[in-house]
Design a protein around this motif. Structure first.
Motif, short mmCIF file in Angstrom:
data_model
loop_
_atom_site.label_atom_id
_atom_site.label_comp_id
_atom_site.label_asym_id
_atom_site.label_seq_id
_atom_site.Cartn_x
_atom_site.Cartn_y
_atom_site.Cartn_z
N PRO A 85 12.16 -8.01 6.56
CA PRO A 85 11.86 -7.27 7.81
C PRO A 85 12.09 -8.16 9.02
N SER A 86 12.16 -7.53 10.17
CA SER A 86 12.39 -8.29 11.40
C SER A 86 11.14 -9.01 11.89
N GLY A 87 10.00 -8.63 11.36
CA GLY A 87 8.75 -9.26 11.79
C GLY A 87 7.61 -8.87 10.87
N GLU A 88 6.41 -9.22 11.27
CA GLU A 88 5.23 -8.90 10.48
C GLU A 88 4.91 -7.41 10.56
N ALA A 89 4.53 -6.84 9.44
CA ALA A 89 4.23 -5.41 9.39
C ALA A 89 2.92 -5.10 10.11
N TRP A 90 2.95 -4.01 10.87
CA TRP A 90 1.77 -3.54 11.58
C TRP A 90 1.04 -2.53 10.69
N VAL A 91 -0.25 -2.72 10.50
CA VAL A 91 -1.02 -1.84 9.62
C VAL A 91 -1.30 -0.52 10.33
N MET A 92 -0.94 0.56 9.68
CA MET A 92 -1.14 1.89 10.25
C MET A 92 -2.63 2.24 10.30
N PRO A 93 -3.06 2.87 11.38
CA PRO A 93 -4.49 3.23 11.48
C PRO A 93 -4.81 4.47 10.64
N LEU A 94 -6.04 4.53 10.19
CA LEU A 94 -6.54 5.70 9.48
C LEU A 94 -7.09 6.70 10.49
N MET A 95 -6.98 7.98 10.16
CA MET A 95 -7.53 9.05 10.98
C MET A 95 -8.50 9.86 10.14
N ALA A 96 -9.25 10.71 10.80
CA ALA A 96 -10.24 11.53 10.08
C ALA A 96 -9.61 12.33 8.93
N PRO A 97 -8.43 12.96 9.13
CA PRO A 97 -7.84 13.73 8.02
C PRO A 97 -7.51 12.90 6.79
N ASP A 98 -7.37 11.58 6.94
CA ASP A 98 -7.09 10.76 5.76
C ASP A 98 -8.24 10.84 4.76
N ALA A 99 -9.46 10.99 5.26
CA ALA A 99 -10.62 11.07 4.37
C ALA A 99 -10.72 12.44 3.70
N TRP A 100 -9.98 13.41 4.21
CA TRP A 100 -10.05 14.76 3.63
C TRP A 100 -9.25 14.88 2.34
N VAL A 101 -8.34 13.95 2.10
CA VAL A 101 -7.50 13.99 0.90
C VAL A 101 -7.98 12.91 -0.06
N PRO A 102 -8.69 13.27 -1.11
CA PRO A 102 -9.20 12.25 -2.04
C PRO A 102 -8.09 11.66 -2.89
N PHE A 103 -8.30 10.43 -3.30
CA PHE A 103 -7.35 9.78 -4.21
C PHE A 103 -7.42 10.45 -5.57
N THR A 104 -6.25 10.69 -6.17
CA THR A 104 -6.21 11.23 -7.53
C THR A 104 -4.89 10.85 -8.20
N PRO A 105 -4.95 10.32 -9.41
CA PRO A 105 -3.72 10.01 -10.15
C PRO A 105 -2.96 11.26 -10.57
N LEU A 106 -3.61 12.42 -10.47
CA LEU A 106 -2.95 13.68 -10.82
C LEU A 106 -1.80 14.01 -9.86
N ALA A 107 -1.76 13.32 -8.73
CA ALA A 107 -0.68 13.56 -7.76
C ALA A 107 0.62 12.87 -8.16
#
Length: 227
Positions: free
Chosen positions: A49-71
């Motif tokens: 990469p051309s530089g250090e990666a910037w960490v993307m921010p979390l938003m409220a909707p991120d918490a609405w989708v639970p983690f699942t290996p079924l995806a």
């Protein structure tokens, strides 16, 4: 040979089968070569990469989708899904046009990944407990997060499939199924913690813009050539 020779009086499924048989060796070889070149460029940019990666921010909707290996099955289904539009195209001119625009989409996103590298925040998950998901961490890697090219290419393919399905008179349930599959792929990128909501929204926007431009081009070509 082109799909102008395929009678539109045929049932929609026979039209699709006829289209699949046209230029089949070209489609198979072209898809394979495209994916090899894409992954070569993807991993080259990921590791340089051309530089250090910037960490993307979390938003409220991120918490609405639970983690699942079924995806996981929906996530990997992208590679079949994006192969469907070229498989159902019935002449070389449209096939080349599709290839040009999907290449432009990928090059645009790869350019962004190199210029503005981004990463998803740590999910706090022991990936060794999920071998399938552990493997895909090296494919849609966190360093190439925004926009989600996974989502962008799925949206691009969805618009092209909708255009093709309408042209052959496919039933409503198949067209809605196409839209649902695209949504499930987008959902899977969140449910596997490969992306955050902002990545998905950006990917959907990029995919829509490139799909709109490419289909305007395709309609003009079809009208002029009588395809």
């Amino acid at each position: 040979m082109d799909f102008s020779h395929i009678s539109t009086s045929l049932p929609w499924y026979r039209q699709l089968l006829s289209r699949m048989g046209i230029l089949m060796p070209v489609k198979a070889l072209g898809t394979m070569v495209f994916m090899v070149l894409f992954f070569w460029a993807y991993f080259a940019i990921l590791h340089q990469p051309s530089g250090e990666a910037w960490v993307m921010p979390l938003m409220a909707p991120d918490a609405w989708v639970p983690f699942t290996p079924l995806a996981y099955p929906f996530y990997v289904s992208l590679w079949v899904y994006v192969s469907l539009p070229p498989a159902f195209l019935g002449n070389f001119r449209m096939l080349a046009l599709f290839g040009f625009w999907v290449s432009a989409l990928c090059l645009f996103c790869l350019g962004l990944f190199w210029l503005f590298p981004t990463a998803v925040p740590a999910a706090g998950i022991d990936w060794s407990l999920y071998p399938e998901l552990d493997r895909i961490k090296g494919l849609d890697a966190a360093g190439n997060a925004c926009p989600s090219l996974h989502v962008g290419s799925a949206v691009f393919a969805a618009f092209w499939l909708e255009w093709i399905l309408r042209r052959v008179g496919a039933p409503w349930w198949l067209r809605w199924g196409n839209a649902l599959q695209c949504l499930l792929i987008a959902w899977s990128t969140l449910a596997t913690r490969q992306h955050v909501v902002l990545d998905v929204l950006a990917g959907a926007l990029v995919g829509t813009l490139f799909a709109a431009a490419s289909l305007i081009h395709a309609r003009k070509v079809a009208a002029v050539r009588g395809l």
